[in-house]
Every structure is written in C-alpha cells, then in structure tokens.
Design a protein around this motif. Sequence first.
Motif, short mmCIF file in Angstrom:
data_model
loop_
_atom_site.label_atom_id
_atom_site.label_comp_id
_atom_site.label_asym_id
_atom_site.label_seq_id
_atom_site.Cartn_x
_atom_site.Cartn_y
_atom_site.Cartn_z
N SER A 162 14.82 -37.23 7.41
CA SER A 162 15.70 -36.23 8.38
C SER A 162 16.57 -35.39 7.24
O SER A 162 16.91 -34.37 8.28
CB SER A 162 16.74 -37.43 8.75
OG SER A 162 17.40 -38.03 7.80
N ARG A 180 4.79 -37.44 18.05
CA ARG A 180 5.14 -37.28 16.69
C ARG A 180 4.13 -36.56 15.79
O ARG A 180 2.63 -36.86 16.23
CB ARG A 180 5.30 -38.66 16.10
CG ARG A 180 6.52 -39.37 16.72
CD ARG A 180 6.48 -40.79 16.16
NE ARG A 180 5.68 -41.67 16.33
CZ ARG A 180 5.53 -42.98 16.12
NH1 ARG A 180 6.75 -43.26 15.24
NH2 ARG A 180 4.76 -43.76 16.36
N VAL A 187 10.69 -41.74 8.89
CA VAL A 187 10.48 -40.31 9.15
C VAL A 187 11.92 -39.62 8.38
O VAL A 187 12.96 -40.04 8.49
CB VAL A 187 10.57 -39.91 10.54
CG1 VAL A 187 10.40 -38.30 10.73
CG2 VAL A 187 9.37 -40.42 11.07
N ASN A 194 8.59 -34.86 9.38
CA ASN A 194 9.57 -33.90 10.20
C ASN A 194 9.12 -32.39 10.06
O ASN A 194 9.41 -32.04 8.92
CB ASN A 194 10.90 -34.46 9.64
CG ASN A 194 12.04 -33.74 10.29
OD1 ASN A 194 11.70 -32.79 11.09
ND2 ASN A 194 13.28 -34.04 10.04
#
Length: 402
Positions: free
Chosen positions: A45, A154, A43, A131
């Motif tokens: 960031s 998620r 994922v 994200n």
Amino acid sequence: MRLKATARVRMWSALAAAAALGATGVAACSGGGDEEPVGVAKVASTLGPGEGMLNLVTLPGSIESGTSDPRVDWVTPFEERTGCKVGLKTVRTPEEMAGLMRDGGRRYDGVAAPPEVAGQLIAENQVTPVNTDLVDGFKKLEPKLRGLLKRDGRQYGIPYVWGSNLLMYDTRAVPPPPSWAALFDPGQASRYSGKLVMRDSPLAIAEAALYLKRERPKLEIDDPYSLTPGQLKAAGRVLAKQRPHVGEYWERPADAVSAFAGGRAVLGQAWPYHVDVLTRAARTVQAAVPSEGVTGWMDAWMIGARVEHPNCMYQWLQWTASPDVQQQVAEWTGVAPANPQACSGDRLKPGFCTAYHVGDRAYLDKVVFAHAPTKACDGESDDNDCTDYAEWKKTWIEATKL
C-alpha cells in the motif's frame, strides 16, 4: 555482415513498496488450490526505503549486468541508484522457474515469467498482486499487454517484453504463404520437406490450432490456447503428420537464424527478431502474417508470494518499465519493448520499432497472446472441459519426439 555479430544473437545463444507479510514463518506450499502459501505477502500500500537486496529468477538473457558485454548493463545503474544489490538465479527452462517459485523453502522477490509460467503461478497463489499506483510509468505500457495478467480486477504482473510468431520464408524458394496451411497442410508442407523449422515448445501447438480453426470449423476452436481433449488430439495429429517434413525444431532463436542463413530452411515459424537479423544481413527472407492470424507472447515481472525485499522489488518494477531501460532490453534481446516510449526521441531506431510493431495498436489487436493452458476453458471457472499445460507437453512430445 556476419550473422553472429549482433548482441541479440549472442544473448539468445546462451538461452518499491512495503508489503506486510501475512506470516513470518515459511513452510512448504500446497502447489495449488485456493489456500495461499504460508508467508504470502499482501498487496503493498505504500513505498518504503529499500532493504538493500533483491533476489530474482529469470531465464537466460532477461537481465544483463555487463557480464556478456560490458556495454550492456541495466543492473549496475539500478544498484547504484537504489542501494538494492541484485542477486540473480538463472534457470534453463520454464519448468525449473515454476518449481523454484513453488518451493516453500525459498524466498524469491520476483520472477521474469513467460506466459506458460505466469498463469500457473497466479492459479497457485505463488505470486502476489501488484499495486500499480506504486509503479511509475505503468500507465505508459501497452494497454493490451497490461490486461493480459489482470484477474478479478487485480494486476499480477508488469509487462516487460513481447513478441509474435510469424511465418518466415525464403523468397527464392517459397512464394508468399497466405496461411498456416503452408506449414501444416501435409500436401503443402511436403513441397519443402526437410527444410521446415518449428519452435520446440508445447505452446507451438497453438499455431496448429489456428490452422485447424479455419480448416476444420466443426472442431469449434475458439481460443487456440484453450483446447478440449478432442481439439488437442486433432492438433497433435497435424503435428505428427508434419513431423517427417521438419528439418529442425529450434529452441534457441539463433538456431533458426543459422538454418535459414545456411540454406537448411526455407519456411517456418519465426519471430520478428529472425526477420530483422537476416534481412539486415542481406538474406532473402520475408515475414508473412497468415490469414488465420498470429499468436504472441509476453514476459512480465511478477512479485513472489514470499517476497522478502518488497521495496526493492517495486523499485525494480519501476526501473524496468522506464523507457530508457526498455530501450536497452529491446536492443539487446531482439524483442519488442512493453513501453512504446522506448521508441520516442533518439532511443530506438525507427526501423527497429517498425519491424517489431512497437506501438502498432492495429497489429496488437490481431495477436492472440499466449496463456498457460488450463482445465478451465476460460481460465477461471470450475469446469474441466479443456486441457492443461501438462497435457500439451505430453501431446507435443508424442507428436514431435517419439
């Protein structure tokens, strides 16, 4: 008005963030299970500069770059603004789309996935979580749509467009149908034999399941997209009995428009798109919301597990979620935008937004949105009491083709 004059009919007739890669090598993926494919991205960031390229997979019409109509292009402005050159792989079927995303020898950054594909890709770890903090405008998208692709806290996709499955009827030949029984009860369907239309999709089994939910409560159907073998068999029987009365199973939405416009159909499954096109062409059709409820679908952008250009992909997610792009997509494709702000200001006309129920939370709450049928009835546990998409496809073929 000529029915083929709309851009939506033409389209349908044809039917960013730095993500550290867990491993640089790419190998054939397992196709399922708990193990992630080799090369799977983590994922993101942070957001970094674009890589200059973006490779996407879509069904026909999901993206327009001016090739169908020079006035319809939301790709070129994106490329000019971000420097990310869009490479597009257009597939004919959801099955082909899923196959490409599973192919360990290919590295697609993103996919515009319909529900039967999205669920499979999540279950097989062929897409990576998003994200959402890196997607400007995510919180402006319809809350119910955002929740459809959330698993274990998620987010696996960014809503793009959505629609619902209604009963459309010719008011000159059919009284307002109060329920799905008008289409699935043999006695009622026979009244319009040869002039019924159905979507040509295994997911259309869900409407038969909605009918059975009320007609045969002992079957104990809860979710029409999560059916036990017995429930699926019962739905298949309903479709088989209906088959002699169906004049056409439509795959391209324009085919259903043509059937009603030409008088070959008087009752059938339809989208708000069909009602919009035909009523604007002064045809005598209306839509009914059956008492059992309606089903719906959502297409979403998802990040591939072997994403090669993550920063450009995140910029694409932001771009396609923006109200201005959502307005273009909705007008061209004839579906509801996932961002209600596409209806604000002077973007989409109020009549369009009303017809497609954009921002209508009360309506959205009644829609049972499609998901990929799985063996696990709740889509997550280890039980195998339900049937998967392959079984649905087999049932659909046996009931409507053989």
